[in-house]
Design a protein around this motif. Structure first.
Motif, PDB file in Angstrom:
ATOM      1  N   PRO A  54      87.826 -17.273 -13.927  1.00 45.85           N
ATOM      2  CA  PRO A  54      88.083 -18.701 -13.676  1.00 45.85           C
ATOM      3  C   PRO A  54      88.403 -19.024 -12.214  1.00 45.85           C
ATOM      4  CG  PRO A  54      89.198 -18.022 -15.672  1.00 45.85           C
ATOM      5  CD  PRO A  54      88.676 -16.768 -15.029  1.00 45.85           C
ATOM      6  N   TYR A  76      84.977 -14.144 -17.527  1.00 49.18           N
ATOM      7  CA  TYR A  76      86.044 -13.334 -18.144  1.00 49.18           C
ATOM      8  C   TYR A  76      87.127 -14.297 -18.612  1.00 49.18           C
ATOM      9  CZ  TYR A  76      89.086  -9.064 -17.751  1.00 49.18           C
ATOM     10  OH  TYR A  76      89.887  -7.970 -17.938  1.00 49.18           O
ATOM     11  N   SER A  77      86.771 -15.207 -19.511  1.00 59.30           N
ATOM     12  CA  SER A  77      87.712 -16.238 -19.966  1.00 59.30           C
ATOM     13  C   SER A  77      87.118 -16.961 -21.163  1.00 59.30           C
ATOM     14  CB  SER A  77      87.975 -17.264 -18.855  1.00 59.30           C
ATOM     15  OG  SER A  77      86.774 -17.918 -18.490  1.00 59.30           O
ATOM     16  N   VAL A  78      88.027 -17.569 -21.940  1.00 62.27           N
ATOM     17  CA  VAL A  78      87.546 -18.482 -22.979  1.00 62.27           C
ATOM     18  C   VAL A  78      87.329 -19.861 -22.369  1.00 62.27           C
ATOM     19  CG1 VAL A  78      89.891 -19.040 -23.809  1.00 62.27           C
ATOM     20  CG2 VAL A  78      87.962 -19.325 -25.329  1.00 62.27           C
ATOM     21  N   GLY A  79      88.124 -20.202 -21.337  1.00 62.39           N
ATOM     22  CA  GLY A  79      87.964 -21.489 -20.664  1.00 62.39           C
ATOM     23  C   GLY A  79      86.697 -21.481 -19.828  1.00 62.39           C
ATOM     24  N   ASN A 102      91.823 -13.865 -26.990  1.00 59.83           N
ATOM     25  CA  ASN A 102      93.089 -13.927 -26.256  1.00 59.83           C
ATOM     26  C   ASN A 102      94.224 -14.606 -27.016  1.00 59.83           C
ATOM     27  OD1 ASN A 102      92.532 -16.609 -26.145  1.00 59.83           O
ATOM     28  ND2 ASN A 102      92.559 -16.797 -23.921  1.00 59.83           N
ATOM     29  N   ARG A 236      95.410 -25.116 -19.376  1.00 57.09           N
ATOM     30  CA  ARG A 236      94.860 -25.323 -18.040  1.00 57.09           C
ATOM     31  C   ARG A 236      95.765 -26.306 -17.293  1.00 57.09           C
ATOM     32  NH1 ARG A 236      92.595 -21.260 -18.589  1.00 57.09           N
ATOM     33  NH2 ARG A 236      90.364 -20.783 -18.432  1.00 57.09           N
ATOM     34  N   HIS A 283      99.553 -17.439 -14.450  1.00 61.93           N
ATOM     35  CA  HIS A 283      98.366 -17.422 -15.331  1.00 61.93           C
ATOM     36  C   HIS A 283      98.129 -16.013 -15.888  1.00 61.93           C
ATOM     37  CE1 HIS A 283      94.209 -19.362 -16.261  1.00 61.93           C
ATOM     38  NE2 HIS A 283      94.609 -18.556 -17.233  1.00 61.93           N
ATOM     39  N   SER A 286      96.402 -14.025 -20.926  1.00 57.24           N
ATOM     40  CA  SER A 286      95.547 -13.007 -21.552  1.00 57.24           C
ATOM     41  C   SER A 286      95.775 -11.612 -20.965  1.00 57.24           C
ATOM     42  CB  SER A 286      94.073 -13.389 -21.383  1.00 57.24           C
ATOM     43  OG  SER A 286      93.717 -13.338 -20.015  1.00 57.24           O
ATOM     44  N   MET A 295      88.031  -8.410 -23.647  1.00 52.97           N
ATOM     45  CA  MET A 295      87.303  -9.464 -22.924  1.00 52.97           C
ATOM     46  C   MET A 295      86.197  -8.858 -22.055  1.00 52.97           C
ATOM     47  SD  MET A 295      90.581 -11.801 -21.814  1.00 52.97           S
ATOM     48  CE  MET A 295      89.747 -12.903 -20.679  1.00 52.97           C
TER      49      MET A 295
HETATM   50  C1  DGY Z   1      91.038 -17.753 -20.569  1.00 51.51           C
HETATM   51  O1  DGY Z   1      90.534 -16.854 -21.260  1.00 51.51           O
HETATM   52  O2  DGY Z   1      90.461 -18.832 -20.329  1.00 51.51           O
HETATM   53  C2  DGY Z   1      92.383 -17.498 -19.981  1.00 51.51           C
HETATM   54  O3  DGY Z   1      92.936 -18.624 -19.423  1.00 51.51           O
HETATM   55  C3  DGY Z   1      92.299 -16.391 -18.958  1.00 51.51           C
HETATM   56  O4  DGY Z   1      91.672 -16.838 -17.851  1.00 51.51           O
END
Ligand code: DGY
Length: 323
Positions: A54, A76-79, A102, A236, A283, A286, A295
């Motif tokens: 991110p 490397y994130s769900v966002g 996560n 976020r 932050h 995760s 991930m």
């Molecule tokens: C996500 O996976 O989006 C977490 O915020 C880690 O960046």
């Protein structure tokens, strides 16, 4: 044999780095900071895929300039708020993300923030570490018996609910769609965010940042909260209008805030740092070995699949509704 070229924008766990070395011709970021946009575009020349985080913001200008060789970008994130998905689609670049992994790690951090902010853990740490501890008079607020409002009842929100029940909290939630009875359990559904805010003695945010949720917490929505509510954000930073929350923390309208994410991170509004009723983390929702490993594996599985012409396990097909 020719290996696909993969641009890698940060350092990953050793197991993931080893798999990258085995399967790819890796182009790594030599800096201890994210690539600039120009550096990332230059590194992408002739590359097949990008493995990003991110901290790499891929906007429409990036997608105008990214080399045509790039077929897939895995974050490397769900966002996915750091990626202009429409611009990626226009260039026919597949975007992969890491959903469904996560929840436990992030829910743990939400509980840590809830406890840390409500029990004045920052002030307690400061007293012990600076030798200013005279008597223990840091009176605070307990979780037991309080209403916890969960804004966004996806996997993370539900994992927080599961933990908070153990602390004797009553769970209320808002979600764009009501959960099934099996998932909802004893949680009270609110069909409007405002109704949720009115009852939330603790409010925890678990929604993605979208144009609809940007600055969801602002002076108007803060006014709906019970006096002295506590705000938790592991989702976020852009969900919160910083100036408005800082003003509410100063006046005591919001008693405390536990924050793991910030608008413009790794920079954050200095007002948060100046306050004692904030409990702040960098932050790390995760950031457990187990979660980060899973991930990394999922991100590489996605890249392998797209480059190998196979169905990929988790491509973004549309904006996820709830993180
Ligand atoms: C996500 O996976 O989006 C977490 O915020 C880690 O960046």
């Amino acid at each position: 044999m020719h290996k696909p070229v993969l641009v890698v924008t940060t350092h990953f766990l050793d197991e993931i780095e080893a798999r990258i070395d085995r399967d790819y011709d890796a182009r790594r970021n030599p800096h201890e900071r994210p690539f600039t946009r120009d550096e990332l575009i230059e590194a992408s020349s002739g590359a097949d895929a990008l493995f990003i985080t991110p901290f790499d913001r891929l906007d429409s200008d990036f997608f105008k300039r990214v080399p045509a060789s790039v077929k897939v970008i895995a974050t490397y994130s769900v966002g996915v708020d750091h990626i202009d998905l429409q611009a990626a689609a226009n260039r026919k670049i597949a975007i992969a993300y890491t959903p469904g992994i996560n929840a436990d790690a992030t829910a743990d951090i939400a509980m840590l923030l809830m406890l840390g902010s409500s029990r004045r853990a920052y002030e307690g740490q400061e007293m012990v570490r600076t030798g200013t501890w005279k008597i223990s008079n840091l009176l605070a607020w307990q979780l037991t018996g309080k209403v916890l409002g969960i804004f966004g009842m996806g996997q993370v929100g539900r994992a927080v609910a599961q933990r908070a029940r153990g602390f004797g909290m009553t769970i209320h939630y808002y979600n764009p769609t009501r959960l099934s009875a099996a998932l909802e359990k004893d949680a009270v559904f609110h069909s409007s965010p405002s109704d949720l805010l009115r009852v939330s003695e603790f409010l925890t945010l678990h929604a993605p940042e979208t144009p609809e949720t940007h600055h969801f917490i602002n002076s108007k929505t803060i006014d709906l909260l019970p006096q002295g509510a506590i705000l938790i954000n592991t989702a976020r930073g852009g969900l919160v209008a910083d100036e408005d929350l800082i003003a509410a923390l100063k006046s005591g309208r919001v008693a405390a805030a536990g924050l793991d994410v910030f608008d413009g991170e790794p920079k954050l509004h200095p007002g948060y740092v100046a306050l004692k009723n904030t409990f702040l983390l960098p932050h790390m929702g995760s950031a457990t070995v187990e979660t980060r490993l899973a991930m990394g594996v999922l991100a590489l599985d996605n890249i392998d699949a797209v480059l190998g012409g196979k169905p990929a396990p988790s491509l973004v097909t549309k904006e996820p509704v709830v993180a």
